[in-house]
Design an enzyme around this catalytic site. Structure first.
Site, PDB file in Angstrom:
ATOM      1  N   ASN A  28       0.835  -1.196   0.000  1.00  0.00           N
ATOM      2  CA  ASN A  28       0.000   0.000   0.000  1.00  0.00           C
ATOM      3  C   ASN A  28       0.872   1.250   0.000  1.00  0.00           C
ATOM      4  O   ASN A  28       1.888   1.310   0.702  1.00  0.00           O
ATOM      5  CB  ASN A  28      -0.898   0.027   1.240  1.00  0.00           C
ATOM      6  CG  ASN A  28      -2.030  -0.974   1.164  1.00  0.00           C
ATOM      7  OD1 ASN A  28      -2.163  -1.700   0.183  1.00  0.00           O
ATOM      8  ND2 ASN A  28      -2.844  -1.016   2.200  1.00  0.00           N
ATOM      9  N   ASP A  30       0.214   3.949   1.397  1.00  0.00           N
ATOM     10  CA  ASP A  30       0.162   4.631   2.695  1.00  0.00           C
ATOM     11  C   ASP A  30       0.903   3.877   3.797  1.00  0.00           C
ATOM     12  O   ASP A  30       0.914   4.307   4.948  1.00  0.00           O
ATOM     13  CB  ASP A  30      -1.287   4.898   3.117  1.00  0.00           C
ATOM     14  CG  ASP A  30      -2.112   3.623   3.297  1.00  0.00           C
ATOM     15  OD1 ASP A  30      -1.530   2.529   3.407  1.00  0.00           O
ATOM     16  OD2 ASP A  30      -3.356   3.731   3.332  1.00  0.00           O
ATOM     17  N   LYS A 175      -3.463   6.351   7.665  1.00  0.00           N
ATOM     18  CA  LYS A 175      -4.816   6.370   7.109  1.00  0.00           C
ATOM     19  C   LYS A 175      -5.664   7.506   7.664  1.00  0.00           C
ATOM     20  O   LYS A 175      -6.705   7.829   7.104  1.00  0.00           O
ATOM     21  CB  LYS A 175      -5.509   5.026   7.368  1.00  0.00           C
ATOM     22  CG  LYS A 175      -4.837   3.852   6.663  1.00  0.00           C
ATOM     23  CD  LYS A 175      -5.617   2.569   6.855  1.00  0.00           C
ATOM     24  CE  LYS A 175      -4.961   1.410   6.115  1.00  0.00           C
ATOM     25  NZ  LYS A 175      -4.970   1.586   4.649  1.00  0.00           N
TER      26      LYS A 175
END
Length: 286
Positions: A28, A30, A175
């Site tokens: 990911n 992030d 997140k």
């Protein structure tokens, strides 16, 4: 989850193989703790796994997330909380029974992936239905469903797929604005060699690697709102265990927060914490 089909259909998969690239590491964007690890790459190649998922051990803070389990057919399977019936939620969240969660760091043998798609024509990943709001910045906007697949779910479709337990440092997702404040503060340090890691001064003082931050979502819930409240930079949090901010509070330069602190603003106008302030106890800013 469509990363596999996208690689194949776009021609990128074959282009990588043509360039002599056999293995891919996918993570990911992030996850600031993820990076190409040569030791893991060597292990993956030596064991000739088709797919390998990095997992980490769960803590009580991870009970709401998905986990890795073993299907009755013997294969590993990824189970997400959105796929769990409400009546089974307590068992689903038992971290003694389900010890590992998916970091979404995935290693893939590209030759295997090409051959698998050629044979099966599709990677039939299970659908996940997530309730959302139409405008993620507005909780009062119309409710909608987000339909998605998880790339880690491929582990249940492939014979010989494996999981490897890695240090939690390889899972550092950003997140929320709570996460962002932590990594932008001095709780973490960055170097070209080691990437982003917990500040050694924090661990040397015996503090938990993970700081608990709860910012009022009405004032800090989006990036632009958070930026407005830290116009001169983030406070020092290396000595902070927990930070809770309630209401509209703005921070001056070089504010230091130590220990467990709750800052509450009850008024309708913003409160301002002056530059250089040391905060080591709860404060109510009327």
């Amino acid at each position: 989850g469509d990363v596999y089909a996208a690689l194949y259909a776009s021609g990128m998969l074959q282009a990588l193989l043509n360039d002599g690239i056999r293995y891919a590491f996918i993570c990911n964007a992030d996850n600031l703790g993820a990076g190409l690890d040569e030791t893991l790459l060597g292990y993956f190649a030596e064991k000739v796994f088709p797919i390998m998922m990095e997992v980490a051990e769960k803590t009580p803070a991870d009970i709401k997330g998905g986990h890795l389990a073993r299907h009755k057919n013997g294969r590993l399977i990824l189970r997400e909380s959105a796929q769990c019936p409400e009546k089974d939620l307590a068992a689903f969240q038992d971290i003694r029974r389900y010890r590992f969660f998916n970091t979404n760091n995935i290693w893939v043998d590209l030759e295997f992936l090409r051959d698998f798609i050629k044979e099966h024509r599709i990677i039939d990943l299970p659908m996940i239905v997530n309730p959302k709001t139409l405008d993620p910045r507005d909780g009062k906007s119309p409710p909608v469903y987000q339909i998605e697949t998880a790339m880690g779910s491929a582990i249940s479709l492939v014979e010989g797929a494996a999981a490897v337990n890695v240090a939690r440092a390889r899972f550092l997702p950003v997140k929320t604005c709570n996460d962002l404040l932590a990594v932008r503060s001095d709780c973490f340090v960055y170097s070209e060699r080691e990437g982003l890691k917990v500040n050694p001064a924090r661990t040397a003082a015996g503090r938990s690697e993970k700081i608990k931050i709860r910012l009022d979502p009405a004032y800090y819930g989006t990036f632009d709102r958070m930026e407005q409240r830290f116009p001169q930079g983030e406070p020092s949090l290396v000595g902070c265990d927990e930070l809770t901010v309630q209401g509209d509070v703005r921070f001056g330069k070089n504010v230091v927060i130590h220990g467990a602190v709750t800052i509450a603003r009850n008024g309708s106008t913003p409160a301002f914490i002056p530059p250089g302030t040391l905060m080591n106890r709860d404060m109510c800013l009327d």
